[in-house]
Design a protein around this motif. Structure first.
Motif, PDB file in Angstrom:
ATOM      1  N   UNK A 109      -2.532   7.567   9.254  1.00 24.44           N
ATOM      2  CA  UNK A 109      -3.172   5.638   9.210  1.00 24.44           C
ATOM      3  C   UNK A 109      -1.878   4.920   8.417  1.00 24.44           C
ATOM      4  N   UNK A 110      -2.406   4.051   8.850  1.00 22.55           N
ATOM      5  CA  UNK A 110      -1.229   2.398   8.517  1.00 22.55           C
ATOM      6  C   UNK A 110      -1.491   2.911   7.184  1.00 22.55           C
ATOM      7  N   UNK A 111      -0.575   2.290   6.850  1.00 21.18           N
ATOM      8  CA  UNK A 111      -0.948   2.993   5.003  1.00 21.18           C
ATOM      9  C   UNK A 111      -2.152   1.897   4.146  1.00 21.18           C
ATOM     10  N   UNK A 115       5.402  -5.982  -5.290  1.00 23.05           N
ATOM     11  CA  UNK A 115       6.743  -5.759  -4.051  1.00 23.05           C
ATOM     12  C   UNK A 115       7.179  -5.197  -4.852  1.00 23.05           C
ATOM     13  N   UNK A 116       8.295  -3.931  -5.197  1.00 17.06           N
ATOM     14  CA  UNK A 116       9.933  -3.600  -5.313  1.00 17.06           C
ATOM     15  C   UNK A 116      10.804  -3.535  -4.404  1.00 17.06           C
ATOM     16  N   UNK A 174      10.119   3.351  -6.545  1.00 14.63           N
ATOM     17  CA  UNK A 174       9.873   3.506  -4.556  1.00 14.63           C
ATOM     18  C   UNK A 174      11.105   1.998  -4.524  1.00 14.63           C
ATOM     19  N   UNK A 175      11.516   1.619  -3.734  1.00 13.71           N
ATOM     20  CA  UNK A 175      12.308   0.189  -3.560  1.00 13.71           C
ATOM     21  C   UNK A 175      12.510   0.121  -2.295  1.00 13.71           C
ATOM     22  N   UNK A 218       0.958  -1.124   0.178  1.00 15.53           N
ATOM     23  CA  UNK A 218      -0.019  -0.006  -0.364  1.00 15.53           C
ATOM     24  C   UNK A 218       0.731   1.194   0.345  1.00 15.53           C
ATOM     25  N   UNK A 219       2.049   1.207   1.278  1.00 16.74           N
ATOM     26  CA  UNK A 219       2.510   2.260   0.901  1.00 16.74           C
ATOM     27  C   UNK A 219       3.502   2.715  -0.241  1.00 16.74           C
ATOM     28  N   UNK A 220       3.917   1.643  -0.986  1.00 20.24           N
ATOM     29  CA  UNK A 220       4.599   1.593  -2.124  1.00 20.24           C
ATOM     30  C   UNK A 220       3.774   2.502  -3.596  1.00 20.24           C
ATOM     31  N   UNK A 221       2.623   1.442  -3.166  1.00 23.01           N
ATOM     32  CA  UNK A 221       1.312   2.155  -4.032  1.00 23.01           C
ATOM     33  C   UNK A 221       1.233   3.442  -4.356  1.00 23.01           C
TER      34      UNK A 221
END
Length: 372
Positions: free
Chosen positions: A201-203, A93-94, A34-35, A22-25
């Protein structure tokens, strides 16, 4: 900007995997590259080499004569357990796996910003080594901005030793922006570390239900309508689940396979776990992120308090949405929680806007100062 995210190791924890996704997105939608920096996984032998032929023979016998058809014969059991979750991780996920010696200041030349979060990245029993999650591998000459998004201490009282408080205070004061997942974390940051932190909020809550439905569009419905996701099962929780199922005339289905107790059964795919929220009429769980996804999918849920894993997380989440009545304490009278989803969804929308704005503004400020 190119952003490196430091979070807890990704393996079979559904919440951990999905908060990273979610955070990456979210960051990618903002236009960033992002990695996730992750410890390189090395599956060390569980037995000495001389013993392996006996181990394989035993597995073979158990497989064909004991009915344990899923038991791996030659593959490392832990690799077998995480085979499906790894597929999701590598697909969505990267990541950049790093050996211990590769966690050093040389990483600074590869990224514009280093971001810590989310999940219990500031809880000593999970974050090892702890200082890494305060970016200790970047030395004082490193000018790259440091950010924390929705980092969690996990508990109301900080579990750091006095030495850890001293070392992490110095590291945290180098951060440009700090946000935490629980309100108690705001107070810990201020009182113990001398820094200001925002409550966000949580990602996983930054994405919508439709975002997650896209991940499971090819999943077929499961069998059952009472989703059970219990991390720490006890005789009392098993009895409670059976009572609820009988009372509400629901069919339970379990979405948790314990790594420690069932080494012959792979963890369910992440997509299957998500699909469970679609199929469920009710959810019983002691997991923070299962409560999060019950809220996202607008499903009534009963949260069984889990002191060992940190009750503060549950209280903070449920307080945000006025859902404290969903928290079940042993020996209380059982009742299916009634939830005003219209009110919850409106609150979620407001909090989501605020959290996204907070993150975006912190990054936009950095983009002004970082040379292109």
């Amino acid at each position: 900007m190119k952003i490196a995210i430091i979070t807890l190791p990704l393996h079979t924890n559904y919440g951990g995997i999905l908060q990273a996704y979610a955070l990456q997105t979210v960051l990618q939608r903002m236009g960033h590259d992002v990695q996730h920096l992750q410890p390189k996984v090395e599956f060390h032998p569980l037995h000495p080499a001389w013993k392996m032929p006996f181990v394989w023979s035993n597995r073979l016998l158990r497989k064909y004569f004991g009915g344990e058809w899923r038991l791996p014969i030659f593959e490392h059991p832990h690799r077998w357990i995480r085979r499906y979750s790894d597929v999701f991780i590598y697909k969505h996920i990267e990541m950049r796996p790093l050996l211990d010696e590769e966690w050093n200041t040389s990483l600074a030349k590869d990224y514009d910003v280093f971001m810590v979060g989310s999940d219990q990245v500031w809880r000593p029993c999970y974050a090892l080594p702890l200082e890494r999650y305060f970016l200790s591998f970047l030395n004082d000459t490193c000018s790259n901005p440091r950010i924390a998004y929705a980092a969690s201490f996990g508990t109301k009282n900080c579990e750091f030793s006095s030495n850890q408080i001293l070392s992490c205070r110095k590291l945290l004061q180098k951060f440009s922006f700090i946000s935490v997942r629980e309100q108690s974390g705001v107070e810990i940051c201020n009182q113990l570390f001398g820094v200001n932190a925002s409550h966000v909020l949580d990602p996983t809550l930054l994405l919508s239900k439709d975002d997650y439905l896209k991940l499971i569009q090819n999943q077929t419905p499961g069998k059952g309508n009472l989703m059970v996701y219990i991390l720490d099962e006890t005789p009392d929780t098993r009895l409670f689940i059976s009572q609820v199922a009988a009372s509400e005339k629901l069919t339970p289905f379990n979405t948790n396979y314990s790594l420690g107790n069932r080494l012959g059964i792979p963890q369910l795919p992440v997509e299957n776990w998500l699909r469970g929220f679609v199929d469920a009429k009710l959810i019983i769980t002691d997991s923070f992120h299962a409560c999060v996804f019950a809220i996202i999918f607008n499903k009534p849920f009963i949260c069984i308090g889990n002191n060992e894993r940190g009750m503060t997380r549950f209280h903070s989440l449920l307080d945000l949405f006025g859902l404290q009545h969903c928290l079940f304490i042993e020996k209380q009278l059982f009742e299916i929680p009634k939830i005003n989803w219209e009110k919850v969804n409106l609150k979620l929308k407001q909090l989501r806007i605020g959290s996204l704005l907070s993150l975006e503004q912190s990054l936009n400020t950095l983009m002004i100062t970082i040379p292109v």
